[in-house]
Each structure stands twice: as structure tokens, then as C-alpha cells.
Design an enzyme around this catalytic site. Structure first.
Site, PDB file in Angstrom:
ATOM      1  N   GLU A 207       0.805  -1.212   0.000  1.00 34.68           N
ATOM      2  CA  GLU A 207       0.000   0.000   0.000  1.00 34.68           C
ATOM      3  C   GLU A 207       0.841   1.266   0.000  1.00 34.68           C
ATOM      4  O   GLU A 207       0.332   2.359   0.252  1.00 34.68           O
ATOM      5  CB  GLU A 207      -0.965  -0.024   1.188  1.00 34.68           C
ATOM      6  CG  GLU A 207      -1.951  -1.190   1.075  1.00 34.68           C
ATOM      7  CD  GLU A 207      -2.965  -1.239   2.198  1.00 34.68           C
ATOM      8  OE1 GLU A 207      -2.875  -0.397   3.121  1.00 34.68           O
ATOM      9  OE2 GLU A 207      -3.857  -2.099   2.143  1.00 34.68           O
ATOM     10  N   LYS A 339     -15.669  -1.698   2.595  1.00 34.43           N
ATOM     11  CA  LYS A 339     -14.933  -2.151   1.415  1.00 34.43           C
ATOM     12  C   LYS A 339     -15.944  -2.698   0.417  1.00 34.43           C
ATOM     13  O   LYS A 339     -16.628  -3.690   0.697  1.00 34.43           O
ATOM     14  CB  LYS A 339     -13.917  -3.235   1.796  1.00 34.43           C
ATOM     15  CG  LYS A 339     -12.769  -2.735   2.657  1.00 34.43           C
ATOM     16  CD  LYS A 339     -11.874  -3.884   3.097  1.00 34.43           C
ATOM     17  CE  LYS A 339     -10.641  -3.382   3.835  1.00 34.43           C
ATOM     18  NZ  LYS A 339      -9.826  -4.501   4.371  1.00 34.43           N
TER      19      LYS A 339
END
Length: 430
Positions: A207, A339
Site C-alpha cells: 500500500e 470495502k
């Protein structure tokens, strides 16, 4: 007209080089929408099913041609001539077409790609940016979220000895999103310098955060505090800290196995461990502090620090309104991570956010570790007044793309732009 004329899907690559699905929806008036589906590394066991081919001779079994075929065949045929402006009806049709609780027949990746692409197409037809169109569905005010910037990666997101998955900075003291982004970026630069000064690696994880080896998990926090000060900001005032513990990844036989600490802790001991950190550091948010199946441990943590810290259920709730209701009813956690691919349709995503707000839980819209250049989650965060967004660090274009989209939205809003800042944590007493 917003009637669907054509649906097309293809296999593309995500930020880890793994295949994922991209869908396109074209309407009768020629308007067009496209969306790409993300993929997680640390996943909850109750997430909607991401359909993979399993053919080990191709992409090591991670291909998504079956999901693509499902879109180009069954889904495209069923939704032809359907009014895409009926987002709820479209998503219900997709859910019924799959016919399983976990969307395992057609694949949540197939359903989600079409669901999101349809929303993009309708927004284009109405000549509106996506965030503006979505706000008409949610009937929400709009706000720029606080970015939860993951500047040190560990756990399943990095090849290092750090047990916890994410160490984040939250620029709550800034007056605008653009200033918050600048603060986070300057701290990121500063952290790189601090790590180099300590002789530590500045390689990055999935990330975009740095992924060095530390002598302990707490050393990551100390290093971030040093970087915040070096960048000219004050921890606890300008900048608060967040953690994604991702504890399901190291929970085994009822114990939390901290390899970096050489400790095996019971739920009670691990709650004490986290509470000690909260007492010593300006931590405002802890995600997945306990394992997804350790509901008793979650309740202990909530009772212990829930009035002072945002406790976020990710693997615990998996963006699923049915599971989330259990948490609300039992007073477990006080926030939910959102999500889109955990649940598989836009409508169910928006339902989970609305449920959170109705119950006085915070909602954080989130990326996955396997991302693309798709920026839909930035628009969702603004359109739902989610007040917080997780989309990684300040490098890797798959992460920065979402930040750049938020900058565009802030500029488009002009004098009406409102940055959530400290208001995102108004119910937390630190």
C-alpha cells in the site's frame, strides 16, 4: 435514456500484478461507465466470494476469466434494457441472479464491477460527477474525508517482522483536504529521512508505506512520532495516529501470537497491551484490534477503550449489514470499515454506511491492498459523509489516484467544500 444497451467485462491487472475484473456499461444514449474491482490480501472469512479460475497453469490460478464470462454472458443478457438509474433494482437483480448468500456462483467481483460501472454510466448520462450523483441516492450532505495514511506497512502487506498491518497518520488539525494531504506527504518525506538516518530500509509494501524491520512493534510508533516532529507538526494536535492490527492474521488457538514481541497473549492480555498503547500514544483509531471470531475479546476492548478510541470492525463486519447488526445490537466496536468488494454491490455498500450512521457508528471507506487506478471509493466517501477514507500511503499511483480525485472534488465544491477534520471524531473523548 438510462436504459442499458451493452455490458462488457475484461481481465486486467491490479497493483500486485494479479488479475482482476473491469466492467463497462453503455447506455442507450451513448453514456458510458467503467469500474475495476479491487482485491484484498488479509481477508475476512465471511467476505463475499471473489471468483478465481483456479487454473494453476495460468496466473498461478488467480485468473478471473470465469467471472468475466459471467458478466459478458448471463449478467449482460439479463440486464440488457434494464434502467440503470434504478440502482437498487439493478443490484437486487444481480443478487437474485447469483442466488447464493456469498455471491459465490457468479462471483462478487463480477457483480460489483457491473454495479459500480452502472452508477458511473448514469452519472455520465446526467452530466454529473459521480459523487454528486451518488449524493442524490444517499440524500446525504457532502464532505471531504480525513485521510488515514498508511505510512508503515507490516503484517500481510509487507515482507518484514512487524506484526501489525498498518500504522497510519491522520491530519485532523488541518483546515482543508488539500492541506491534510500536504501534511501527510511531508510526514511521509520526513519518515523516509528518519528511517535512512536509523539505517533502516525505505522499501515500500503493498500500500505504499515503508516496510522496514523494527526491533518491536512499538518502535514503529516511536519512529512515526519522530517523523511528525521533524516535519514540523505536533502529534496529538495536528496529527493523530491510527492502527490496523489485522489481528485475525496472527490469532491461533485462542491466542494472539506476536512474533515481533515474542509473546503469545490471551484476549484479556492483548486488550491490556492495546490499552497501554492508547494511554501512551495519541492513537485515535484501532482497526481489527481483536480477531474476527473473538467477539468476547472485542467486547472487552470496546468496554475498555471504546469511549476514547475509534474501534473499527473490518474482518469483524466485512461490510455486511446482517453481520454488522450483530455488532450494533451487542455494542461491539464503534465504527465499520467499508470495502465495496467485501459485500459485492453498491446498494449494499450504501446500506452498511447508512446503518452505521443511524447507530452512531463511524464509517471509513477503504481501498484494498490489491488496487487499480479506479477512484470510485473517493466519490463514495464524499457522497456519504463517511468522514474518513483509507487509501494507502503517499506513493504508488494506485493509492495517489484516490487522493488526486479528492483534490478535484474539493476544487469543484469551491466555497462549499467542507473538510471533516476533528469533527470526524466528535463522539470520541480523548
Amino acid at each position: 435514456m438510462t436504459t442499458i444497451a451493452k455490458i462488457l467485462a475484461r481481465e486486467i491487472l491490479d497493483s500486485r500484478g494479479n488479475p482482476t475484473l473491469e466492467a463497462e456499461v453503455t447506455l442507450d444514449d451513448g453514456s458510458f461507465g467503467r469500474a475495476a474491482v479491487p482485491s484484498g490480501a488479509s481477508t475476512g472469512t465471511k467476505e463475499a466470494v471473489e471468483l478465481r479460475d483456479g487454473d494453476k497453469t495460468r496466473y498461478l490460478g488467480k485468473g478471473v476469466r470465469h467471472a468475466v464470462d459471467n458478466v459478458n454472458g448471463t449478467i449482460a443478457e439479463t440486464l440488457k434494457n434494464f434502467d440503470a438509474a434504478d440502482q437498487q433494482g439493478l443490484d437486487r437483480r444481480l443478487i437474485d441472479l447469483d442466488g447464493t448468500e456469498n455471491k459465490g456462483r457468479l462471483g462478487a467481483n463480477a457483480l460489483l464491477g457491473v454495479s459500480l460501472a452502472a452508477a458511473h454510466a448514469v452519472a455520465a448520462s446526467r452530466k454529473q460527477p459521480l459523487w454528486q450523483y451518488l449524493s442524490t441516492i444517499t440524500e446525504s450532505d457532502v464532505a471531504l474525508p480525513v485521510p488515514m495514511m498508511n505510512i508503515i506497512n507490516g503484517g500481510a502487506h509487507a515482507d518484514n517482522n512487524v506484526d501489525f498491518q498498518e500504522f497510519m497518520v491522520l491530519p485532523v488539525g488541518c483546515s482543508s483536504f488539500s492541506e491534510a494531504l500536504r501534511a501527510g506527504t511531508e510526514i511521509f518525506y520526513s519518515l523516509k529521512s528518519v528511517l535512512k538516518g536509523h539505517g533502516l530500509s525505505t522499501a515500500v509494501g503493498d500500500e505504499g508505506g515503508f516496510a522496514p524491520d523494527f526491533r518491536s512493534n512499538v518502535e514503529a510508533l516511536d519512529t512515526i512520532l519522530e517523523a511528525i516532529g521533524k516535519a514540523g507538526y505536533t502529534a496529538g494536535e495536528d496529527i493523530l495516529l491510527g492502527l490496523d492490527v489485522a489481528s485475525s492474521e496472527f490469532y491461533d488457538n485462542g491466542k494472539y501470537n506476536l512474533v515481533g514481541e515474542n509473546k503469545r497473549l490471551t484476549s484479556e492480555q492483548f486488550v491490556d497491551f492495546l490499552a497501554d498503547w492508547v494511554a501512551q500514544y495519541p492513537i485515535i483509531s484501532i482497526e481489527d484490534g481483536l480477531a474476527e471470531d473473538d467477539w468476547a475479546g472485542w467486547k472487552l476492548l470496546t468496554d475498555r477503550v471504546g469511549k476514547h478510541v475509534q474501534l473499527v470492525g473490518d474482518d469483524l463486519f466485512v461490510t455486511n449489514p446482517k453481520i454488522f447488526k450483530q455488532g450494533i445490537d451487542s455494542g461491539t466496536a464503534n465504527a465499520i470499515l467499508i470495502k465495496v468488494n467485501q459485500i459485492g454491490t453498491l446498494t449494499e455498500t450504501l446500506e452498511a454506511i447508512a446503518m452505521a450512521h443511524a447507530a452512531n457508528y463511524a464509517s471509513i471507506v477503504s481501498h484494498r491492498s490489491g488496487e487499480t487506478e479506479d477512484t470510485t471509493i473517493a466519490d463514495i466517501a464524499v457522497a456519504t459523509t463517511a468522514t474518513q477514507i483509507k487509501t494507502g500511503s503517499l506513493c504508488r499511483s494506485d493509492r495517489v489516484a484516490k487522493y488526486n480525485q479528492l483534490l478535484r472534488i474539493e476544487q469543484a465544491l469551491g466555497s462549499d467544500a467542507r473538510y471533516a477534520g476533528r469533527d470526524a471524531f466528535v463522539s470520541i473523548k480523548r
